[in-house]
Design a protein around this motif. Structure first.
Motif, PDB file in Angstrom:
ATOM      1  N   UNK A 285       0.877  -1.283   0.018  1.00 44.47           N
ATOM      2  CA  UNK A 285      -0.162   0.073  -0.097  1.00 44.47           C
ATOM      3  C   UNK A 285       0.780   1.234  -0.056  1.00 44.47           C
ATOM      4  N   UNK A 286       2.061   1.243   0.489  1.00 42.31           N
ATOM      5  CA  UNK A 286       2.972   2.438   0.729  1.00 42.31           C
ATOM      6  C   UNK A 286       3.379   2.857  -0.826  1.00 42.31           C
ATOM      7  N   UNK A 287       4.025   1.987  -1.460  1.00 39.67           N
ATOM      8  CA  UNK A 287       4.622   2.424  -3.175  1.00 39.67           C
ATOM      9  C   UNK A 287       3.328   2.890  -3.811  1.00 39.67           C
ATOM     10  N   UNK A 288       2.203   2.659  -3.557  1.00 44.60           N
ATOM     11  CA  UNK A 288       0.973   3.105  -4.512  1.00 44.60           C
ATOM     12  C   UNK A 288       0.785   4.470  -4.063  1.00 44.60           C
ATOM     13  N   UNK A 289       1.122   5.099  -2.780  1.00 44.50           N
ATOM     14  CA  UNK A 289       0.842   6.505  -2.460  1.00 44.50           C
ATOM     15  C   UNK A 289       1.739   7.357  -3.004  1.00 44.50           C
ATOM     16  N   UNK A 290       1.113   8.403  -4.128  1.00 46.53           N
ATOM     17  CA  UNK A 290       1.942   9.057  -5.039  1.00 46.53           C
ATOM     18  C   UNK A 290       2.744  10.097  -4.137  1.00 46.53           C
ATOM     19  N   UNK A 291       2.126  10.593  -3.088  1.00 43.97           N
ATOM     20  CA  UNK A 291       2.886  11.742  -2.150  1.00 43.97           C
ATOM     21  C   UNK A 291       3.830  11.081  -1.443  1.00 43.97           C
ATOM     22  N   UNK A 292       3.440  10.076  -0.991  1.00 39.80           N
ATOM     23  CA  UNK A 292       4.733   9.425  -0.246  1.00 39.80           C
ATOM     24  C   UNK A 292       5.901   9.103  -1.057  1.00 39.80           C
ATOM     25  N   UNK A 293       5.652   8.583  -2.129  1.00 37.41           N
ATOM     26  CA  UNK A 293       6.677   8.174  -3.011  1.00 37.41           C
ATOM     27  C   UNK A 293       7.571   9.342  -3.654  1.00 37.41           C
ATOM     28  N   UNK A 294       6.685  10.566  -3.915  1.00 36.08           N
ATOM     29  CA  UNK A 294       7.459  11.773  -4.364  1.00 36.08           C
ATOM     30  C   UNK A 294       8.503  12.394  -3.225  1.00 36.08           C
ATOM     31  N   UNK A 295       7.664  12.210  -1.961  1.00 34.50           N
ATOM     32  CA  UNK A 295       8.528  12.805  -1.018  1.00 34.50           C
ATOM     33  C   UNK A 295       9.474  12.061  -0.621  1.00 34.50           C
ATOM     34  N   UNK A 296       9.658  10.874  -0.738  1.00 39.44           N
ATOM     35  CA  UNK A 296      10.828   9.908  -0.375  1.00 39.44           C
ATOM     36  C   UNK A 296      12.044  10.176  -1.419  1.00 39.44           C
ATOM     37  N   UNK A 297      11.285  10.226  -2.958  1.00 43.15           N
ATOM     38  CA  UNK A 297      12.168  10.596  -3.851  1.00 43.15           C
ATOM     39  C   UNK A 297      13.041  12.049  -3.674  1.00 43.15           C
ATOM     40  N   UNK A 298      12.359  13.018  -3.249  1.00 50.07           N
ATOM     41  CA  UNK A 298      12.994  14.184  -3.223  1.00 50.07           C
ATOM     42  C   UNK A 298      13.878  14.091  -1.816  1.00 50.07           C
ATOM     43  N   UNK A 299      13.498  13.531  -0.878  1.00 47.72           N
ATOM     44  CA  UNK A 299      14.623  13.511   0.294  1.00 47.72           C
ATOM     45  C   UNK A 299      15.914  12.755  -0.433  1.00 47.72           C
ATOM     46  N   UNK A 300      16.096  11.559  -1.089  1.00 50.70           N
ATOM     47  CA  UNK A 300      17.100  10.819  -1.453  1.00 50.70           C
ATOM     48  C   UNK A 300      17.690  11.814  -2.555  1.00 50.70           C
ATOM     49  N   UNK A 301      17.060  12.453  -3.467  1.00 50.08           N
ATOM     50  CA  UNK A 301      17.591  13.434  -4.396  1.00 50.08           C
ATOM     51  C   UNK A 301      18.557  14.514  -3.523  1.00 50.08           C
ATOM     52  N   UNK A 302      17.876  14.984  -2.610  1.00 51.48           N
ATOM     53  CA  UNK A 302      18.651  16.220  -2.232  1.00 51.48           C
ATOM     54  C   UNK A 302      20.013  15.451  -1.470  1.00 51.48           C
ATOM     55  N   UNK A 303      19.992  14.344  -0.721  1.00 50.97           N
ATOM     56  CA  UNK A 303      21.148  13.786  -0.197  1.00 50.97           C
ATOM     57  C   UNK A 303      22.330  13.346  -1.278  1.00 50.97           C
ATOM     58  N   UNK A 304      21.705  13.114  -2.589  1.00 47.20           N
ATOM     59  CA  UNK A 304      22.535  12.977  -3.579  1.00 47.20           C
ATOM     60  C   UNK A 304      23.109  14.077  -4.439  1.00 47.20           C
ATOM     61  N   UNK A 305      22.936  15.263  -4.096  1.00 52.89           N
ATOM     62  CA  UNK A 305      22.990  16.420  -4.883  1.00 52.89           C
ATOM     63  C   UNK A 305      24.493  16.842  -5.030  1.00 52.89           C
ATOM     64  N   UNK A 306      25.344  16.307  -4.174  1.00 54.12           N
ATOM     65  CA  UNK A 306      26.891  16.781  -4.013  1.00 54.12           C
ATOM     66  C   UNK A 306      27.473  15.582  -4.836  1.00 54.12           C
ATOM     67  N   UNK A 307      26.986  14.524  -5.528  1.00 52.64           N
ATOM     68  CA  UNK A 307      27.673  13.514  -6.110  1.00 52.64           C
ATOM     69  C   UNK A 307      29.070  14.161  -6.770  1.00 52.64           C
TER      70      UNK A 307
END
Length: 456
Positions: A285-307
């Motif tokens: 049920x979690x992966x189907x929630x668009x808001x949660x998936x987008x929030x999680x993606x943004x968190x990971x993207x921010x932490x990978x910004x300085x690669x």
């Protein structure tokens, strides 16, 4: 050629004012020379009576600069500048002690206000507050330098549509001139294309050989399709070792762009792998929630910004990402009323996320492979509908992946338009070389491979 290429390929291309590095020798020399010049002007104007030799030369330079800003239809402004800044008349006034340098400066500032871009209005307005002649002239030249940059960028914007129509022939002509002077200017291109052809051919025959090792069909040619070779060669540029290998000559002007795309794809590979691992372990049920998936993606993207920074350590970043992901997943499970993560399950998820740091991690390799398959299909489609579907597991990063694909295909298509005659000639020569080694038609691929190995 490089400038024309940059204008065409980079829609955001702008000429910028030169800024010398602090404490550099060039900057120090420039400051010393400029100070000596303005000090000399100050001494001349302080004499009794004042000497205007330097000042008149500066007025002449200002006049030429103002005239250079005019378009052909600016007849009235041209006449005004020519009449007021008449150097012969100014010299006569200086000799007779009738020269009003402040009045000339006032006219110059007014004309700059008429000709400048709106962005320079504030700089021009500040000139009116400067009362001393030498600082005023110095500030005028500073603002004129900025106006020159503005005019250059206006010219770039104006010629871009015309340059687009002629740039392919222009770049090819320039490269041909270079090739005539330096006949080895296609050495790295030849090596690059031959490697791509070898890779594709090895894949082809590996797939063509029957399980029992017998001969396959006799109709297969020794070389893959030239278009497929070129497309695969471009994909290889996204995996290039820029520190160890010279970049092919025909794509050298775009090396920085390919490096940027390569970095973006590496980030997407890691991002996609982390999300795939997380959604695989979390409740359906979690992966189907668009808001949660987008929030999680943004968190990971921010932490990978300085690669792209040398100080970035992927393992440390993934450790932090693992902690953040587990917190977000636990919070979402609680909000949805689902069973919370056990300590063991959290440890497994964190461990799998940390494993993504290795290029040999199975999940990371799968994501990397699927991204390249998508790009290959996008390149082969030639923007024709329907576009290739995004492979499984890449759904969460589809938007970012398509943005990279558009940039990549645009870059590749332009490079093909310019240099495809050279690529075709290289691949044609290679095909003819291979045919000279092959036996008569009718032999299977396995026989051909054995024959070529003996010949080589």
């Amino acid at each position: 050629m490089a400038l024309a290429h940059e204008i065409v390929v980079n829609g955001d291309f702008r000429i910028k004012p030169v800024e010398l590095p602090e404490d550099s020798l060039e900057k120090r020399v420039k400051e010393i020379v400029h100070k000596a010049f303005w000090d000399c002007l100050s001494v001349q104007l302080s004499e009794e009576p004042p000497t205007y030799d330097h000042a008149i030369k500066l007025v002449g330079e200002i006049k030429e600069t103002l005239l250079s800003f005019l378009l052909p239809g600016h007849t009235r402004l041209r006449n005004q500048i020519t009449e007021v800044l008449d150097l012969d008349l100014i010299k006569q006034e200086a000799e007779n002690g009738a020269l009003d340098i402040s009045k000339l400066a006032e006219f110059i500032i007014g004309m700059m206000g008429t000709l400048c871009a709106p962005a320079r209005d504030e700089e021009v307005r500040k000139l009116k507050d400067i009362k001393e002649i030498v600082p005023l002239f110095r500030a005028i030249f500073s603002v004129l330098d900025l106006m020159k940059v503005d005019m250059a960028n206006f010219a770039v914007t104006s010629i871009r549509p015309h340059l687009m129509q002629q740039s392919v022939d222009y770049e090819r002509k320039k490269f041909q001139q270079l090739l005539e002077k330096q006949p080895n200017s296609l050495d790295f291109v030849t090596q690059w294309l031959e490697e791509a052809a070898d890779d594709l051919m090895n894949q082809k025959y590996k797939n063509a050989l029957p399980a029992g090792g017998g001969a396959a069909g006799s109709g297969d040619g020794p070389m893959p399709n030239p278009v497929a070779v070129q497309n695969y060669a471009y994909l290889k540029l996204l995996k290039w070792d820029h520190l160890q290998r010279p970049f092919p000559e025909t794509v050298l002007m775009d090396q920085a762009r390919f490096q940027e795309l390569q970095l973006q794809l590496e980030q997407l590979t890691i991002l996609g792998a982390v999300l795939l691992v997380t959604f695989s372990m979390a409740a359906p049920g979690i992966s189907s929630q668009a808001d949660f998936a987008e929030k999680l993606k943004m968190i990971v993207k921010v932490l990978l910004t300085d690669t792209h920074l040398p100080s970035f350590h992927l393992k440390d970043a993934l450790t932090t990402i693992g902690e953040k992901v587990c917190l977000e997943v636990s919070s979402c499970l609680a909000l949805c009323g689902l069973t919370a993560f056990t300590t063991e399950k959290e440890a497994v998820l964190k461990g799998q996320i940390q494993s993504v740091a290795s290029p040999d991690d199975p999940i990371r390799r799968i994501m990397d492979s699927r991204i390249l398959i998508f790009l290959e299909g996008y390149l082969a489609s030639g923007h024709q509908k329907p576009l290739p579907t995004v492979p499984g597991g890449l759904g969460p990063v589809q938007k970012e992946l398509e943005e990279v694909a558009i940039k990549f295909v645009r870059l590749v298509n332009y490079n093909k338009m310019v240099f495809s005659p050279y690529y075709d000639a290289i691949l044609k020569a290679r095909t003819e070389s291979w045919r000279s080694f092959l036996p008569e038609a009718g032999q299977g691929p396995l026989h051909r491979i054995r024959f070529c190995c003996r010949a080589l």
